[in-house]
Design an enzyme around this catalytic site. Sequence first.
Site, PDB file in Angstrom:
ATOM      1  N   ASP A  10       0.858  -1.194   0.000  1.00 25.96           N
ATOM      2  CA  ASP A  10       0.000   0.000   0.000  1.00 25.96           C
ATOM      3  C   ASP A  10       0.891   1.240   0.000  1.00 25.96           C
ATOM      4  OD1 ASP A  10      -2.446   1.514   0.138  1.00 25.96           O
ATOM      5  OD2 ASP A  10      -2.045   1.899   2.239  1.00 25.96           O
ATOM      6  N   SER A  11       0.315   2.372  -0.346  1.00 26.92           N
ATOM      7  CA  SER A  11       1.058   3.628  -0.279  1.00 26.92           C
ATOM      8  C   SER A  11       1.472   3.922   1.161  1.00 26.92           C
ATOM      9  CB  SER A  11       0.185   4.771  -0.799  1.00 26.92           C
ATOM     10  OG  SER A  11      -0.995   4.836  -0.026  1.00 26.92           O
ATOM     11  N   TYR A  42      -0.858   8.633  -2.233  1.00 27.02           N
ATOM     12  CA  TYR A  42      -0.855   8.467  -3.692  1.00 27.02           C
ATOM     13  C   TYR A  42      -2.089   9.123  -4.318  1.00 27.02           C
ATOM     14  CZ  TYR A  42       2.826   4.782  -3.972  1.00 27.02           C
ATOM     15  OH  TYR A  42       3.998   4.063  -3.967  1.00 27.02           O
ATOM     16  N   GLY A  43      -3.144   9.250  -3.511  1.00 29.64           N
ATOM     17  CA  GLY A  43      -4.454   9.679  -4.030  1.00 29.64           C
ATOM     18  C   GLY A  43      -4.443  10.878  -4.961  1.00 29.64           C
ATOM     19  N   CYS A  73      -4.175  -1.391  -2.386  1.00 29.53           N
ATOM     20  CA  CYS A  73      -4.331   0.062  -2.517  1.00 29.53           C
ATOM     21  C   CYS A  73      -5.173   0.303  -3.764  1.00 29.53           C
ATOM     22  CB  CYS A  73      -2.947   0.694  -2.671  1.00 29.53           C
ATOM     23  SG  CYS A  73      -2.985   2.464  -2.998  1.00 29.53           S
ATOM     24  N   ASN A  74      -6.290   0.964  -3.593  1.00 23.40           N
ATOM     25  CA  ASN A  74      -7.170   1.219  -4.739  1.00 23.40           C
ATOM     26  C   ASN A  74      -6.517   2.151  -5.750  1.00 23.40           C
ATOM     27  OD1 ASN A  74     -10.146   0.153  -4.270  1.00 23.40           O
ATOM     28  ND2 ASN A  74      -9.244   0.654  -2.296  1.00 23.40           N
ATOM     29  N   THR A  75      -5.801   3.151  -5.236  1.00 27.08           N
ATOM     30  CA  THR A  75      -5.199   4.132  -6.129  1.00 27.08           C
ATOM     31  C   THR A  75      -4.164   3.455  -7.031  1.00 27.08           C
ATOM     32  OG1 THR A  75      -5.507   5.700  -4.320  1.00 27.08           O
ATOM     33  CG2 THR A  75      -4.169   6.433  -6.169  1.00 27.08           C
ATOM     34  N   GLU A 158      -4.198   9.050   8.328  1.00 29.21           N
ATOM     35  CA  GLU A 158      -2.735   8.937   8.467  1.00 29.21           C
ATOM     36  C   GLU A 158      -2.238   9.753   9.670  1.00 29.21           C
ATOM     37  OE1 GLU A 158       0.044   7.836   6.047  1.00 29.21           O
ATOM     38  OE2 GLU A 158      -1.419   6.371   5.372  1.00 29.21           O
ATOM     39  N   CYS A 192     -11.242   2.645  -0.590  1.00 28.09           N
ATOM     40  CA  CYS A 192      -9.901   3.065  -0.196  1.00 28.09           C
ATOM     41  C   CYS A 192      -9.590   2.271   1.060  1.00 28.09           C
ATOM     42  CB  CYS A 192      -9.845   4.557   0.085  1.00 28.09           C
ATOM     43  SG  CYS A 192      -8.271   5.074   0.815  1.00 28.09           S
ATOM     44  N   THR A 193      -8.415   1.670   1.089  1.00 29.80           N
ATOM     45  CA  THR A 193      -8.113   0.755   2.194  1.00 29.80           C
ATOM     46  C   THR A 193      -7.858   1.488   3.513  1.00 29.80           C
ATOM     47  OG1 THR A 193      -5.819   0.670   1.432  1.00 29.80           O
ATOM     48  CG2 THR A 193      -7.292  -1.080   0.693  1.00 29.80           C
ATOM     49  N   HIS A 194      -7.797   2.811   3.463  1.00 33.30           N
ATOM     50  CA  HIS A 194      -7.699   3.583   4.713  1.00 33.30           C
ATOM     51  C   HIS A 194      -9.064   3.771   5.379  1.00 33.30           C
ATOM     52  CE1 HIS A 194      -3.733   4.716   3.278  1.00 33.30           C
ATOM     53  NE2 HIS A 194      -3.498   5.402   4.382  1.00 33.30           N
TER      54      HIS A 194
HETATM   55  N1  DGL Z   1      -5.004   3.276   0.694  1.00 40.21           N
HETATM   56  C1  DGL Z   1      -4.989   3.834  -0.614  1.00 40.21           C
HETATM   57  C2  DGL Z   1      -6.176   3.367  -1.429  1.00 40.21           C
HETATM   58  O1  DGL Z   1      -6.777   2.340  -1.153  1.00 40.21           O
HETATM   59  C3  DGL Z   1      -4.956   5.336  -0.712  1.00 40.21           C
HETATM   60  C4  DGL Z   1      -4.024   6.084   0.120  1.00 40.21           C
HETATM   61  C5  DGL Z   1      -3.322   7.192  -0.598  1.00 40.21           C
HETATM   62  O2  DGL Z   1      -3.939   8.151  -1.073  1.00 40.21           O
HETATM   63  O3  DGL Z   1      -2.131   7.058  -0.663  1.00 40.21           O
HETATM   64  O4  DGL Z   1      -6.520   4.033  -2.388  1.00 40.21           O
END
Ligand code: DGL
Length: 273
Positions: A10-11, A42-43, A73-75, A158, A192-194
């Site tokens: 993940d990011s 990363y978003g 990570c979805n992004t 975060e 988004c995994t967050h």
């Molecule tokens: N956890 C990441 C996702 O699922 C996004 C976090 C980021 O923006 O870096 O998209």
Amino acid sequence: MSTGPIGVFDSGYGGLTVLKEIRSALPQFDYIYLGDNARAPYGPRSFDTVYHYTLQCVKWFFAQGCPLVVLACNTASAKALRTIQQKDLQHLDPTKRVLGVIRPTTEIIGNFSANKRVGILGTTGTIASNSYPIEIEKFFPGVTVYQEACPMWVPLVENNEHRSAGADFFVQKHIDELLRKDEAIDTVLLACTHYPLLADKIRQFLPDGTTLVSQGEIVAHSLQDYLSRHPEITERCTTGGGLSFYTTDSPEDFDAKAGIFYGSPVQSAHVAL
Ligand code: DGL
């Protein structure tokens, strides 16, 4: 052919929510987690940047011997996975596999919705890529998809502000925006995994009866299914329950925050890419 742990990427910290579910579904395997915290989030970043960063991390996993890497990570799944699968893998190592989180989710998300109206909450990058509407249309052509980018949510999580009163403002803002698109949306996906860390707050602002879907379990079950269908990959994934964590930023910072996502204490090491 090389054998090694399953890589989970993940990011930053979000992928830990997925790793937790994967380990609970498939405890027998060894795992290695990498958070690219030094370059998160990363978003908001461009397609090229996310692709470049993700590819670098995938190469690192391959150098550790991982036969299989999950982009939790979805992004990264939205902006880098397809190019890595279709273009890079053949040069890097055609016997290895890189999987994402969007496909497993879009394969089943339509089943959660009674009225076929699904809301997607994600980072700016994931939403702008249109990956969810495009993929959901393939599996559930009758489902209408509404999207909402929530750029402040990852920074809130975060920075460990996800339980604060300040988080309420941004959570309500985006839930209201989503429901303005169609107040009858009966299923909302945390793409988004967050976001699972914000689930309690998100629920507060959704109408009663709305189904809120997180990806961790979905991705874990899909991986279980994938491994059962691909013995040639499974036999190269080492077993024993080993687990190691790496971050591109400070291990002290990572360890201080990672436990919130993973659910138990974490000890990481630094990696320079
Ligand atoms: N956890 C990441 C996702 O699922 C996004 C976090 C980021 O923006 O870096 O998209």
